[in-house]
Motif scaffolding. Sequence first.
Motif, PDB file in Angstrom:
ATOM      1  N   ALA A  48      14.076  24.614  -0.981  1.00 51.13           N
ATOM      2  CA  ALA A  48      13.238  23.420  -0.827  1.00 51.13           C
ATOM      3  C   ALA A  48      11.922  23.776  -0.148  1.00 51.13           C
ATOM      4  N   ARG A  49      11.994  24.617   0.892  1.00 53.35           N
ATOM      5  CA  ARG A  49      10.775  25.028   1.599  1.00 53.35           C
ATOM      6  C   ARG A  49       9.854  25.824   0.668  1.00 53.35           C
ATOM      7  N   LEU A  50      10.432  26.742  -0.099  1.00 49.93           N
ATOM      8  CA  LEU A  50       9.632  27.552  -1.019  1.00 49.93           C
ATOM      9  C   LEU A  50       9.020  26.699  -2.129  1.00 49.93           C
ATOM     10  N   ASN A  51       9.760  25.724  -2.630  1.00 54.31           N
ATOM     11  CA  ASN A  51       9.208  24.814  -3.647  1.00 54.31           C
ATOM     12  C   ASN A  51       8.036  24.018  -3.085  1.00 54.31           C
ATOM     13  N   GLU A  52       8.175  23.575  -1.849  1.00 50.18           N
ATOM     14  CA  GLU A  52       7.089  22.829  -1.206  1.00 50.18           C
ATOM     15  C   GLU A  52       5.864  23.727  -1.017  1.00 50.18           C
ATOM     16  N   LEU A  54       5.128  26.354  -2.814  1.00 49.21           N
ATOM     17  CA  LEU A  54       4.586  26.590  -4.153  1.00 49.21           C
ATOM     18  C   LEU A  54       3.722  25.415  -4.597  1.00 49.21           C
ATOM     19  N   GLN A  55       4.194  24.218  -4.359  1.00 50.93           N
ATOM     20  CA  GLN A  55       3.435  23.020  -4.745  1.00 50.93           C
ATOM     21  C   GLN A  55       2.102  22.967  -3.991  1.00 50.93           C
ATOM     22  N   THR A  56       2.130  23.275  -2.708  1.00 46.95           N
ATOM     23  CA  THR A  56       0.908  23.289  -1.901  1.00 46.95           C
ATOM     24  C   THR A  56      -0.066  24.341  -2.424  1.00 46.95           C
ATOM     25  N   THR A  57       0.447  25.502  -2.759  1.00 46.52           N
ATOM     26  CA  THR A  57      -0.399  26.576  -3.285  1.00 46.52           C
ATOM     27  C   THR A  57      -1.018  26.175  -4.619  1.00 46.52           C
ATOM     28  N   LYS A  58      -0.231  25.528  -5.474  1.00 53.27           N
ATOM     29  CA  LYS A  58      -0.766  25.063  -6.760  1.00 53.27           C
ATOM     30  C   LYS A  58      -1.887  24.051  -6.544  1.00 53.27           C
ATOM     31  N   GLU A  59      -1.670  23.117  -5.627  1.00 52.82           N
ATOM     32  CA  GLU A  59      -2.697  22.110  -5.341  1.00 52.82           C
ATOM     33  C   GLU A  59      -3.967  22.763  -4.807  1.00 52.82           C
ATOM     34  N   ASN A  60      -3.808  23.742  -3.920  1.00 53.47           N
ATOM     35  CA  ASN A  60      -4.978  24.449  -3.377  1.00 53.47           C
ATOM     36  C   ASN A  60      -5.723  25.203  -4.477  1.00 53.47           C
ATOM     37  N   ALA A  61      -4.975  25.809  -5.387  1.00 48.89           N
ATOM     38  CA  ALA A  61      -5.610  26.543  -6.491  1.00 48.89           C
ATOM     39  C   ALA A  61      -6.375  25.582  -7.398  1.00 48.89           C
ATOM     40  N   LEU A  62      -5.797  24.433  -7.682  1.00 48.62           N
ATOM     41  CA  LEU A  62      -6.490  23.439  -8.509  1.00 48.62           C
ATOM     42  C   LEU A  62      -7.758  22.944  -7.821  1.00 48.62           C
ATOM     43  N   ARG A  63      -7.663  22.700  -6.518  1.00 50.75           N
ATOM     44  CA  ARG A  63      -8.843  22.253  -5.764  1.00 50.75           C
ATOM     45  C   ARG A  63      -9.940  23.315  -5.795  1.00 50.75           C
ATOM     46  N   ALA A  64      -9.549  24.562  -5.606  1.00 49.14           N
ATOM     47  CA  ALA A  64     -10.529  25.655  -5.614  1.00 49.14           C
ATOM     48  C   ALA A  64     -11.183  25.789  -6.989  1.00 49.14           C
ATOM     49  N   ALA A  65     -10.397  25.654  -8.042  1.00 47.10           N
ATOM     50  CA  ALA A  65     -10.955  25.739  -9.398  1.00 47.10           C
ATOM     51  C   ALA A  65     -11.919  24.584  -9.647  1.00 47.10           C
ATOM     52  N   ALA A  66     -11.571  23.398  -9.185  1.00 42.39           N
ATOM     53  CA  ALA A  66     -12.458  22.241  -9.360  1.00 42.39           C
ATOM     54  C   ALA A  66     -13.755  22.435  -8.578  1.00 42.39           C
TER      55      ALA A  66
END
Length: 194
Positions: A48-52, A54-66
């Motif tokens: 659960a911690r790793l999934n959370e 991962l989700q945070t990292t994905k959101e950060n990557a999307l923000r950086a790309a935007a």
Amino acid sequence: MTNHEQDQQDNSELLDDDQVTLESQQAADSGAEAPASDDVAALQAEIARLNEELQTTKENALRAAAEAQNARRRAEQDVEKAHKFGLEKFVGDILPVADNLERAIDAAKAEGADLGVVVEGVELTLKTLVDGLKRHKVEQIDPQGEPFDPQLHQAMTMIEQPDVEPNTVINVFQRGYTLHGRLVRPAMVVVSKA
């Protein structure tokens, strides 16, 4: 003790031993189940911690790309504006020249116009133009009396001039211009020959 009694006692002891072994196995199994269920819970918590994470990292990557895309778009808009309006200052410096030329034409057309005044006005207008060009790093090439330079001059003709060094510019048909040191138009000149 008879054999039969002895066998029964042995069987009874064997049963007791089997019972003890079975009970100890059950105890061991139940003890093993407790730690195993603790391990499962710990692993599930870690997942659960790793999934959370991962989700945070994905959101950060999307923000950086935007953000990168927005920065690229802003840079493209800045370049487009620079192309469109880059000459704005230059045009501002040249417009007074157009105004002065219009005044000179009006003055020349007026009855009783003094041509000396018109010529003086045109000369001042030319000075305004040349000064405006200089502010934008456009320099005149007026090579009268200088050695011929094929990088800056275009020889229109060559004339023998015994009193002048060979390959010297003796007349300028049209001045040349450079922009930030780069040749825009060569000076058209007459060159002396030996």
